[in-house]
Enzyme design. Structure first.
Site, PDB file in Angstrom:
ATOM      1  N   GLU A 205     -66.937  12.102  11.396  1.00 41.37           N
ATOM      2  CA  GLU A 205     -65.958  11.609  10.427  1.00 41.37           C
ATOM      3  C   GLU A 205     -66.408  11.812   8.987  1.00 41.37           C
ATOM      4  OE1 GLU A 205     -64.981   7.615  11.524  1.00 41.37           O
ATOM      5  OE2 GLU A 205     -64.175   8.221  13.464  1.00 41.37           O
ATOM      6  N   ASP A 242     -67.158  -1.024  11.285  1.00 40.70           N
ATOM      7  CA  ASP A 242     -66.635  -0.951  12.649  1.00 40.70           C
ATOM      8  C   ASP A 242     -67.839  -1.084  13.562  1.00 40.70           C
ATOM      9  OD1 ASP A 242     -65.599  -0.417  15.118  1.00 40.70           O
ATOM     10  OD2 ASP A 242     -64.993   1.654  14.680  1.00 40.70           O
ATOM     11  N   ASP A 312     -59.398  -3.174  17.600  1.00 36.21           N
ATOM     12  CA  ASP A 312     -59.101  -1.790  17.967  1.00 36.21           C
ATOM     13  C   ASP A 312     -59.107  -1.655  19.486  1.00 36.21           C
ATOM     14  OD1 ASP A 312     -58.864   0.944  18.281  1.00 36.21           O
ATOM     15  OD2 ASP A 312     -60.874   1.411  17.571  1.00 36.21           O
ATOM     16  N   LYS A 337     -53.539   3.209  16.009  1.00 36.66           N
ATOM     17  CA  LYS A 337     -53.825   4.605  16.331  1.00 36.66           C
ATOM     18  C   LYS A 337     -52.679   5.135  17.190  1.00 36.66           C
ATOM     19  CE  LYS A 337     -58.885   4.127  16.328  1.00 36.66           C
ATOM     20  NZ  LYS A 337     -60.093   4.028  17.197  1.00 36.66           N
ATOM     21  N   ARG A 366     -58.645   9.392  14.228  1.00 35.12           N
ATOM     22  CA  ARG A 366     -59.606   9.403  15.324  1.00 35.12           C
ATOM     23  C   ARG A 366     -60.780  10.299  14.912  1.00 35.12           C
ATOM     24  NH1 ARG A 366     -57.661   6.706  20.008  1.00 35.12           N
ATOM     25  NH2 ARG A 366     -59.907   6.431  20.274  1.00 35.12           N
TER      26      ARG A 366
END
Length: 432
Positions: A205, A242, A312, A337, A366
């Site tokens: 990411e 996260d 999530d 998502k 994602r």
């Protein structure tokens, strides 16, 4: 003229070099639009099924030709002639055609590609930007970005158990300024890490993945980067994480290999709470494992009145699961998502349910992404106020940020940046 003339799927590659589904929908008018589907690394067990071929001789078993074949046969046959402006009808047709609870017959990746492409081509037919088509005339809130600048867990081969350490430039007055602030901090962090002898290659990411002593050192590096970039942590820039706790939840315990510690739910909750006391941490995602609802209750009771607790894996963008969480008082926010649920309509239903329950929403990418910027328009369309779309490098992440810049420019004086409102509401995660 808004009727669907053709639906065509193809196999393309995502940002990790893995196959994914792209769908192109053409109308009788000749208008055409396409959409590409992302893929996750750390996934919730109750997510809609992403269909892979399983043929080890091709793309190591990760091909998506079966999903593409479903697009080009059953799905195309069912949608030909339907009005592209009837998004709910289109998505319900897909759901009925699949006939399973988790979209395992056709594949959520096949269904979502079609659903997104239909929404995009319908917006084009009406001459509307996608965010206006999704949200109407009141779509105007630019989201505060959660920028992932240090990676750990399933996203990086290092010794950090927490998956993402993020900055949120909430002191900016515009999205453009927040993006600039985040970029400056990102480059400052790179320079500091490099000076201290750390590798500055990036993860899936776009965040850095250094081997550090512990999680406190990760926070310390980020605070230093914020300050040396000329900003104040806790007033201009907040922090978010996260934890992806399901990834280190084993036999009812939380095993933090990097820290050399094992916690029960109460101990992990206190460990998280200590971070909020030491740092301007306003948001914790997946602070407990998806199956540990008792732990979620403890965490929410401890921090839920002053820290955003984002679900999530525990909710997987599923309205029925979210309804359970609301009833149980689990978390106070939901990560959204698209590919966890598989259609645009169900995604919008989940967002609406969250808002009615006063849960905040965070629109998310994602780890396996494409250049498709659909989620940028979705974030503005539903006035979510927050978006999580990676770090400040890698073009599949930049495509979302750049689309938000364009949207803010197009909205002009009507644009509202959510950062300052978020900072005020959560008081930057401090305790009285």
């Amino acid at each position: 003229m808004s009727s669907i003339a053709s639906v065509f799927g193809r196999e393309i590659l995502d940002s990790r070099g893995n196959p994914t589904v792209e769908v192109e929908v053409t109308l009788e008018s000749g208008l055409r639009a396409r959409a590409a589907v992302p893929s996750g690394a750390s996934t919730g067990s109750r997510e809609a099924l992403e269909m892979r071929d399983g043929d080890k001789a091709r793309y190591c078993g990760k091909g998506v030709t079966k999903a593409v074949d479903h697009v080009n046969s059953e799905i195309a046959d069912a949608l030909l002639g339907m009005d592209s402006l009837r998004q709910v009808q289109i998505d319900n047709t897909l759901i009925d055609l699949d006939g399973t609870d988790n979209k395992s017959r056709l594949g959520a990746n096949a269904m979502l590609g079609v659903s997104m492409a239909c929404a995009r081509v319908a917006a084009s037919f009406l001459g509307l930007p996608l965010y206006k088509y999704l949200g109407g005339i009141n779509a105007k809130v630019l989201p505060a970005p959660m920028m992932n600048i240090i990676n750990g867990g399933a996203h990086a081969p290092n010794n950090l158990d927490i998956q993402e350490f993020m900055i949120m430039p909430v002191g900016a007055m515009t999205f453009r300024d927040s993006l600039r602030m985040g970029t400056e901090i990102f480059h400052m962090l790179q320079a500091i890490l490099k000076k201290d002898g750390h590798v500055t290659s990036v993860g899936d990411e776009g965040g850095f993945a250094p081997n550090l002593k512990n999680h406190d050192e990760a926070f310390a590096y980020i605070i230093k980067a914020i300050e040396e970039a000329g900003y104040n942590p806790g007033t201009e820039v907040a922090l978010a994480i996260d934890a992806a706790s399901s990834e280190f939840y084993k036999d009812g315990k939380y095993v933090l290999a990097g820290e050399g510690k094992t916690f029960n739910s109460a101990e992990l909750s206190e460990w998280m709470a200590e971070f909020t006391r030491k740092y301007p941490l306003i948001s914790i995602e997946d602070g407990m494992a998806e199956s540990d609802w008792d732990g979620w209750g403890m965490l929410t009771a401890s921090l839920g009145d002053h820290v955003q607790l984002v679900g999530d894996d525990v909710f997987v963008t599923n309205p029925s699961i979210l309804a359970e969480g609301i009833a149980e008082g689990v978390a106070n926010s939901i990560l959204i998502k698209l590919n966890q649920i598989g259609t645009v309509t169900e995604t919008l239903d989940t967002i609406e349910m969250a808002k009615e329950a006063a849960y905040t929403t965070v629109i998310s990418h994602r780890s396996g992404e494409t250049e498709d910027s659909f989620i940028a328009d979705l974030a503005v369309g539903v006035n979510s106020g927050q978006i999580k779309t990676g770090s400040l490098c890698r073009s599949e992440r930049m495509s979302k940020y750049n689309q938000l810049l364009r949207i803010e420019e197009e909205l002009g004086d009507d644009a509202e940046f959510f950062g300052p409102m978020l900072a005020e509401y959560y008081s930057l995660g401090t305790e009285e």
